[in-house]
Design a protein around this motif. Structure first.
Motif, PDB file in Angstrom:
ATOM      1  N   HIS A   2       0.797  -1.254  -0.045  1.00 23.47           N
ATOM      2  CA  HIS A   2      -0.041  -0.293  -0.030  1.00 23.47           C
ATOM      3  C   HIS A   2       0.901   1.255  -0.132  1.00 23.47           C
ATOM      4  CE1 HIS A   2      -4.017  -1.787   0.315  1.00 23.47           C
ATOM      5  NE2 HIS A   2      -3.499  -2.610   1.031  1.00 23.47           N
ATOM      6  N   TRP A  15      -0.485  -8.084 -11.489  1.00 23.89           N
ATOM      7  CA  TRP A  15      -1.588  -8.865 -11.511  1.00 23.89           C
ATOM      8  C   TRP A  15      -1.774  -9.716 -12.633  1.00 23.89           C
ATOM      9  CZ3 TRP A  15      -5.125 -10.467  -8.357  1.00 23.89           C
ATOM     10  CH2 TRP A  15      -6.134 -11.221  -8.778  1.00 23.89           C
ATOM     11  N   ASP A  29     -10.285  -0.134  -8.373  1.00 22.71           N
ATOM     12  CA  ASP A  29      -9.914   0.431  -7.116  1.00 22.71           C
ATOM     13  C   ASP A  29      -8.463  -0.095  -6.680  1.00 22.71           C
ATOM     14  OD1 ASP A  29     -10.069   1.574  -4.552  1.00 22.71           O
ATOM     15  OD2 ASP A  29     -11.265   0.197  -3.703  1.00 22.71           O
ATOM     16  N   ARG A  30      -7.756   1.070  -6.464  1.00 25.23           N
ATOM     17  CA  ARG A  30      -6.212   0.592  -6.289  1.00 25.23           C
ATOM     18  C   ARG A  30      -5.990  -0.217  -4.908  1.00 25.23           C
ATOM     19  NH1 ARG A  30      -1.045   2.563  -7.421  1.00 25.23           N
ATOM     20  NH2 ARG A  30       0.106   2.585  -5.599  1.00 25.23           N
ATOM     21  N   GLU A  31      -6.640   0.200  -3.758  1.00 21.56           N
ATOM     22  CA  GLU A  31      -6.528  -0.676  -2.864  1.00 21.56           C
ATOM     23  C   GLU A  31      -6.748  -1.768  -2.800  1.00 21.56           C
ATOM     24  OE1 GLU A  31      -4.669   1.023  -0.083  1.00 21.56           O
ATOM     25  OE2 GLU A  31      -4.615   2.471  -1.565  1.00 21.56           O
ATOM     26  N   GLU A  32      -8.035  -1.970  -3.577  1.00 24.23           N
ATOM     27  CA  GLU A  32      -8.653  -3.434  -3.628  1.00 24.23           C
ATOM     28  C   GLU A  32      -7.591  -4.386  -4.366  1.00 24.23           C
ATOM     29  OE1 GLU A  32     -12.567  -5.406  -5.765  1.00 24.23           O
ATOM     30  OE2 GLU A  32     -12.844  -3.273  -4.590  1.00 24.23           O
ATOM     31  N   LEU A  33      -7.310  -3.767  -5.559  1.00 30.13           N
ATOM     32  CA  LEU A  33      -6.259  -4.585  -6.300  1.00 30.13           C
ATOM     33  C   LEU A  33      -4.977  -5.034  -5.656  1.00 30.13           C
ATOM     34  CD1 LEU A  33      -5.422  -5.476  -9.076  1.00 30.13           C
ATOM     35  CD2 LEU A  33      -4.435  -3.408  -9.623  1.00 30.13           C
ATOM     36  N   ASP A  35      -4.901  -5.468  -2.532  1.00 30.93           N
ATOM     37  CA  ASP A  35      -5.174  -6.645  -1.613  1.00 30.93           C
ATOM     38  C   ASP A  35      -5.583  -7.861  -2.217  1.00 30.93           C
ATOM     39  OD1 ASP A  35      -5.425  -4.870   0.552  1.00 30.93           O
ATOM     40  OD2 ASP A  35      -7.645  -4.491   0.639  1.00 30.93           O
ATOM     41  N   GLN A  36      -5.951  -7.793  -3.348  1.00 29.84           N
ATOM     42  CA  GLN A  36      -6.274  -9.030  -4.219  1.00 29.84           C
ATOM     43  C   GLN A  36      -5.021  -9.646  -4.730  1.00 29.84           C
ATOM     44  OE1 GLN A  36      -8.838  -7.489  -7.461  1.00 29.84           O
ATOM     45  NE2 GLN A  36     -10.733  -8.090  -6.128  1.00 29.84           N
ATOM     46  N   SER A  39      -3.314 -11.431  -1.747  1.00 29.90           N
ATOM     47  CA  SER A  39      -4.085 -12.765  -1.492  1.00 29.90           C
ATOM     48  C   SER A  39      -3.791 -13.845  -2.710  1.00 29.90           C
ATOM     49  CB  SER A  39      -5.407 -12.422  -1.503  1.00 29.90           C
ATOM     50  OG  SER A  39      -5.930 -11.684  -0.703  1.00 29.90           O
TER      51      SER A  39
END
Length: 123
Positions: A2, A15, A29-33, A35-36, A39
Protein backbone atom coordinates in the motif's frame (compact mmCIF):
# COMPACT_ATOMS: atom_id res chain seq x y z
CA UNK A 1 2.47 -2.68 -0.99
CA UNK A 2 0.00 0.00 0.00
CA UNK A 3 2.87 2.38 0.81
CA UNK A 4 5.04 1.33 -2.13
CA UNK A 5 5.29 3.90 -4.91
CA UNK A 6 4.02 1.49 -7.56
CA UNK A 7 2.18 2.98 -10.48
CA UNK A 8 -1.21 1.66 -11.47
CA UNK A 9 0.35 0.36 -14.67
CA UNK A 10 2.94 -1.61 -12.65
CA UNK A 11 0.29 -3.04 -10.30
CA UNK A 12 -1.75 -4.11 -13.31
CA UNK A 13 1.31 -5.77 -14.87
CA UNK A 14 2.00 -7.63 -11.61
CA UNK A 15 -1.59 -8.84 -11.45
CA UNK A 16 -1.65 -9.98 -15.07
CA UNK A 17 1.66 -11.83 -14.60
CA UNK A 18 0.18 -14.08 -11.92
CA UNK A 19 -0.81 -17.57 -13.07
CA UNK A 20 -4.48 -18.49 -13.02
CA UNK A 21 -5.92 -15.00 -12.54
CA UNK A 22 -8.43 -13.30 -14.79
CA UNK A 23 -6.50 -10.70 -16.78
CA UNK A 24 -7.45 -7.07 -16.31
CA UNK A 25 -7.26 -4.04 -18.56
CA UNK A 26 -8.13 -1.41 -15.97
CA UNK A 27 -6.88 -0.99 -12.44
CA UNK A 28 -10.24 -0.13 -10.83
CA UNK A 29 -9.93 0.50 -7.09
CA UNK A 30 -6.19 0.67 -6.29
CA UNK A 31 -6.53 -0.48 -2.67
CA UNK A 32 -8.74 -3.42 -3.63
CA UNK A 33 -6.32 -4.47 -6.37
CA UNK A 34 -3.42 -4.41 -3.89
CA UNK A 35 -5.40 -6.57 -1.46
CA UNK A 36 -6.28 -9.03 -4.23
CA UNK A 37 -2.67 -9.04 -5.39
CA UNK A 38 -1.47 -9.94 -1.90
CA UNK A 39 -4.06 -12.70 -1.59
CA UNK A 40 -3.08 -14.14 -4.95
CA UNK A 41 0.64 -14.01 -4.08
CA UNK A 42 0.04 -15.74 -0.74
CA UNK A 43 -1.91 -18.48 -2.53
CA UNK A 44 1.02 -19.29 -4.83
CA UNK A 45 2.66 -22.66 -4.12
CA UNK A 46 6.05 -22.70 -2.44
CA UNK A 47 8.87 -22.71 -4.97
CA UNK A 48 10.69 -25.95 -5.60
CA UNK A 49 13.90 -26.08 -3.56
CA UNK A 50 16.98 -25.49 -5.65
CA UNK A 51 19.15 -28.55 -5.84
CA UNK A 52 22.71 -28.15 -4.68
CA UNK A 53 23.93 -30.34 -7.51
CA UNK A 54 25.74 -28.34 -10.11
CA UNK A 55 25.85 -29.44 -13.67
CA UNK A 56 29.15 -31.12 -14.52
CA UNK A 57 31.89 -28.95 -15.93
CA UNK A 58 33.18 -29.53 -19.44
CA UNK A 59 36.33 -31.01 -17.93
CA UNK A 60 34.18 -33.50 -16.00
CA UNK A 61 32.31 -34.35 -19.21
CA UNK A 62 35.58 -34.97 -21.05
CA UNK A 63 36.86 -37.23 -18.27
CA UNK A 64 33.57 -39.18 -18.31
CA UNK A 65 33.83 -39.60 -22.09
CA UNK A 66 37.41 -40.90 -21.79
CA UNK A 67 36.43 -43.32 -19.01
CA UNK A 68 33.80 -45.02 -21.18
CA UNK A 69 34.92 -48.39 -22.57
CA UNK A 70 34.66 -47.05 -26.12
CA UNK A 71 36.73 -43.95 -25.25
CA UNK A 72 36.48 -40.82 -27.38
CA UNK A 73 38.15 -39.22 -30.36
CA UNK A 74 39.32 -35.60 -30.46
CA UNK A 75 36.45 -34.79 -32.83
CA UNK A 76 33.87 -36.36 -30.49
CA UNK A 77 35.17 -34.38 -27.52
CA UNK A 78 35.29 -31.20 -29.62
CA UNK A 79 31.66 -31.56 -30.72
CA UNK A 80 30.48 -32.43 -27.17
CA UNK A 81 32.22 -29.43 -25.58
CA UNK A 82 32.13 -26.89 -28.40
CA UNK A 83 35.93 -26.58 -28.20
CA UNK A 84 38.25 -26.55 -31.19
CA UNK A 85 40.43 -29.58 -31.85
CA UNK A 86 43.65 -27.89 -30.68
CA UNK A 87 41.95 -26.97 -27.40
CA UNK A 88 40.94 -30.61 -26.85
CA UNK A 89 44.50 -31.76 -27.45
CA UNK A 90 45.74 -29.08 -25.06
CA UNK A 91 43.33 -30.25 -22.36
CA UNK A 92 44.49 -33.84 -22.87
CA UNK A 93 48.14 -32.86 -22.56
CA UNK A 94 48.08 -30.02 -20.05
CA UNK A 95 45.11 -30.52 -17.79
CA UNK A 96 44.52 -34.25 -17.78
CA UNK A 97 48.08 -35.52 -18.03
CA UNK A 98 50.18 -32.83 -16.34
CA UNK A 99 47.82 -31.23 -13.82
CA UNK A 100 45.59 -34.17 -12.90
CA UNK A 101 48.19 -36.89 -13.46
CA UNK A 102 45.86 -39.10 -15.50
CA UNK A 103 47.34 -41.60 -17.92
CA UNK A 104 45.82 -41.42 -21.39
CA UNK A 105 46.07 -44.36 -23.73
CA UNK A 106 45.41 -43.97 -27.42
CA UNK A 107 44.85 -46.49 -30.15
CA UNK A 108 44.25 -46.20 -33.87
CA UNK A 109 40.82 -47.65 -34.56
CA UNK A 110 38.32 -47.64 -37.41
CA UNK A 111 36.82 -44.30 -36.32
CA UNK A 112 40.25 -42.68 -35.89
CA UNK A 113 42.59 -42.24 -32.94
CA UNK A 114 40.63 -43.10 -29.82
CA UNK A 115 41.70 -41.91 -26.37
CA UNK A 116 40.89 -43.56 -23.06
CA UNK A 117 41.92 -42.98 -19.49
CA UNK A 118 44.13 -45.92 -18.59
CA UNK A 119 43.29 -47.47 -15.24
CA UNK A 120 46.26 -47.53 -12.89
CA UNK A 121 47.84 -50.95 -12.52
CA UNK A 122 46.86 -52.54 -9.23
CA UNK A 123 49.77 -53.68 -7.11
Amino acid sequence: MHAAPLTGKRLLALWNALPGVEKRRKIGDREELIDQLWSAIEALPDPEPQSDAKRPSKQDEVIAMLRRPEGATVDEVASATGWQRHTVRGVFSGTLKKKLGLTLASAKEERGRVYRIAEPASV
